[in-house]
Write a protein that holds these residues in place. Structure first.
Motif, PDB file in Angstrom:
ATOM      1  N   MET A   1       0.853  -1.190   0.000  1.00 43.05           N
ATOM      2  CA  MET A   1       0.000   0.000   0.000  1.00 43.05           C
ATOM      3  C   MET A   1       0.895   1.249   0.000  1.00 43.05           C
ATOM      4  O   MET A   1       1.781   1.378   0.817  1.00 43.05           O
ATOM      5  N   ARG A   2       0.583   2.145  -0.946  1.00 43.66           N
ATOM      6  CA  ARG A   2       1.439   3.336  -1.071  1.00 43.66           C
ATOM      7  C   ARG A   2       1.153   4.352   0.041  1.00 43.66           C
ATOM      8  O   ARG A   2       0.040   4.407   0.562  1.00 43.66           O
ATOM      9  N   THR A   3       2.169   5.129   0.375  1.00 41.66           N
ATOM     10  CA  THR A   3       1.958   6.176   1.371  1.00 41.66           C
ATOM     11  C   THR A   3       1.212   7.350   0.726  1.00 41.66           C
ATOM     12  O   THR A   3       1.163   7.493  -0.498  1.00 41.66           O
ATOM     13  N   LEU A   7       1.409   8.829  -3.124  1.00 41.79           N
ATOM     14  CA  LEU A   7       0.236   9.100  -3.970  1.00 41.79           C
ATOM     15  C   LEU A   7       0.208  10.566  -4.402  1.00 41.79           C
ATOM     16  O   LEU A   7      -0.147  10.881  -5.534  1.00 41.79           O
ATOM     17  N   GLY A 300      -5.190  10.519  -3.743  1.00 42.87           N
ATOM     18  CA  GLY A 300      -5.516   9.139  -4.091  1.00 42.87           C
ATOM     19  C   GLY A 300      -6.345   9.082  -5.368  1.00 42.87           C
ATOM     20  O   GLY A 300      -6.094   8.260  -6.250  1.00 42.87           O
ATOM     21  N   GLU A 307      -9.539   3.198  -6.645  1.00 45.55           N
ATOM     22  CA  GLU A 307      -8.539   2.375  -5.963  1.00 45.55           C
ATOM     23  C   GLU A 307      -7.603   3.244  -5.112  1.00 45.55           C
ATOM     24  O   GLU A 307      -7.241   2.877  -3.994  1.00 45.55           O
ATOM     25  N   GLY A 308      -7.244   4.405  -5.640  1.00 40.51           N
ATOM     26  CA  GLY A 308      -6.350   5.303  -4.901  1.00 40.51           C
ATOM     27  C   GLY A 308      -7.004   5.868  -3.655  1.00 40.51           C
ATOM     28  O   GLY A 308      -6.376   5.975  -2.596  1.00 40.51           O
ATOM     29  N   GLU A 311      -7.077   3.191  -1.115  1.00 41.16           N
ATOM     30  CA  GLU A 311      -5.758   3.020  -0.485  1.00 41.16           C
ATOM     31  C   GLU A 311      -5.533   4.037   0.635  1.00 41.16           C
ATOM     32  O   GLU A 311      -5.042   3.704   1.722  1.00 41.16           O
ATOM     33  N   VAL A 312      -5.892   5.280   0.363  1.00 44.13           N
ATOM     34  CA  VAL A 312      -5.717   6.336   1.372  1.00 44.13           C
ATOM     35  C   VAL A 312      -6.544   6.021   2.612  1.00 44.13           C
ATOM     36  O   VAL A 312      -6.056   6.092   3.755  1.00 44.13           O
ATOM     37  N   GLU A 314      -7.845   3.110   3.597  1.00 42.23           N
ATOM     38  CA  GLU A 314      -7.418   1.893   4.300  1.00 42.23           C
ATOM     39  C   GLU A 314      -6.130   2.122   5.087  1.00 42.23           C
ATOM     40  O   GLU A 314      -5.951   1.636   6.202  1.00 42.23           O
ATOM     41  N   ARG A 315      -5.211   2.878   4.487  1.00 46.59           N
ATOM     42  CA  ARG A 315      -3.971   3.200   5.203  1.00 46.59           C
ATOM     43  C   ARG A 315      -4.295   3.967   6.489  1.00 46.59           C
ATOM     44  O   ARG A 315      -3.780   3.651   7.566  1.00 46.59           O
TER      45      ARG A 315
END
Ligand SMILES: Cc1cc2nc3c(=O)[nH]c(=O)nc-3n(C[C@H](O)[C@H](O)[C@H](O)COP(=O)(O)O)c2cc1C
Ligand SMILES: O=C(O)C(=O)c1ccccc1
Length: 341
Positions: A1-3, A7, A300, A307-308, A311-312, A314-315
């Protein structure tokens, strides 16, 4: 997962530079924009240990709306500048995360269409001097299923965004419009900043809608006191992400006094500068019931669409979950001000 920082870097590459600046920028020399994040870094957590946090949970309820975590998506304008799916992508990812999406009055997708894919939807209003139009917009949002109204009160006039002036960013590209501003003829009106809005107008708003009503953009404790006295259902402690009054107090610095004066009578949402789970925990410890995120969601969205955004969110959920437990709390309500120095 990207930070979130990764992003943002991808978003910056993909976006038209003027649109990146519109999203990223603040008012004036951007002192308040920077202060929002700095205030979080200047405060540290002092965790408690040995508290049996094995079964901890993040869910909260705010004004009747369920949130799977104490994090919601703030209203931000023009998501289709970031991604062709725009607000639909953001609303879908937010629904998947089980939290509130606050649809901006300045969304590039009609609130009715956002509502079809959203789970828990709130609607943000810029009060328009044409009351018939204002009432019609509120009815549209409420009929579409919005469960709360967020009245932005920090924008009597538009802040001075130097990056927008420099880039001459004044108009949306062809094909995009503020879809909630269409009147019955289909014409898109310009959004007025509510320069003459007063407490009396809020009484009128409460008469024409059944939605619980939040004020967004309160930082003075006396305004918070007055909001509670006026029967407001909740407050966003916010400086509009540093985009309105440069030199204004950071939102986190404004929070403790407001929390003390409001004393749990209405929910408080803190937004501005929240970038990590530790930030979320600091805000909750200092009196917020939930936090809102603006720019991270836009990064994101611009980097990877739905999806982006997922990701934000979920992180932030995972980081908040970890930080909460490491502070020795089993739920957001157990976070107390002594955990922050
Ligand atoms: C590009 C952008 C557009 C925004 N548009 C709106 C808006 O239409 N209505 C509103 O009440 N706030 C708006 N805001 C403010 C956000 O709701 C929120 O207060 C702020 O972004 C929180 O700070 P953060 O970006 O540091 O998380 C906007 C913010 C940004 C960055
Ligand atoms: O850019 C903003 O911060 C904002 O709130 C706004 C207000 C009116 C139209 C578009 C965006």
């Amino acid at each position: 997962m990207r930070t979130i920082a990764e992003l943002e870097a991808i978003a910056r590459e993909r976006l038209d530079p003027a649109h990146y600046d519109y999203y990223a920028g603040g008012a004036g020399e951007e002192a308040t924009l920077r202060a929002n994040e700095r205030e979080f870094h200047d405060r540290v957590l002092v965790p408690r240990v040995l508290r049996a946090v094995g079964k901890h949970e993040l869910a909260v309820e705010i004004a009747g709306s369920p949130l799977s975590m104490p994090i919601l998506v703030c209203p931000t304008a023009f998501h289709r500048l970031a991604h062709p799916d725009g607000e639909l992508a953001t609303a879908r990812a937010t629904a998947e995360a089980g939290t509130v999406f606050v649809c901006s009055m300045a969304s590039t997708t009609a609130v009715e269409d956002v509502a079809k894919v959203a789970d828990v939807l709130w609607f943000q209003l810029y009060f328009q001097s044409d009351r018939k139009f204002t009432e019609a917009v509120l009815n549209r949002a409420e009929n579409a299923g919005a469960r709360a109204l967020v009245v932005t009160v920090d924008s009597a006039v538009r802040g001075r965004r130097e990056r927008e002036y420099r880039n001459a960013f004044h108009d949306l590209p062809p094909g995009l419009a503020a879809e909630n501003m269409r009147d019955e003829t289909g014409r898109v009106r310009d959004i007025e900043m509510p320069a003459d809005l007063t407490w009396e107008d809020l009484d009128w708003l409460r008469e024409v809608t059944n939605m619980p009503m939040f004020l967004k953009g309160v930082v003075h404790p006396e305004d918070a006191r007055r909001a509670v006295a006026a029967g407001i259902d909740g407050i966003f402690v916010s400086n509009h992400g540093g985009r309105q009054l440069d030199g204004e107090i950071s939102s986190l610095a404004a929070l403790p006094e407001i929390a003390s004066i409001v004393d749990g009578r209405v929910p408080l949402i803190l937004d501005g500068g929240v970038r990590s789970g530790a930030d979320v925990v600091k805000a909750l410890a200092l009196g917020a019931d939930a936090v809102g995120v603006g720019r991270p969601v836009l990064w994101g969205l611009a980097a990877a669409g739905q999806e982006g955004v997922a990701e934000v969110l979920e992180r932030l959920r995972e980081e908040t979950d970890t930080a909460l437990a490491l502070c020795g709390a089993r739920n957001p309500g157990e976070l107390t001000a002594d955990l922050v120095r």
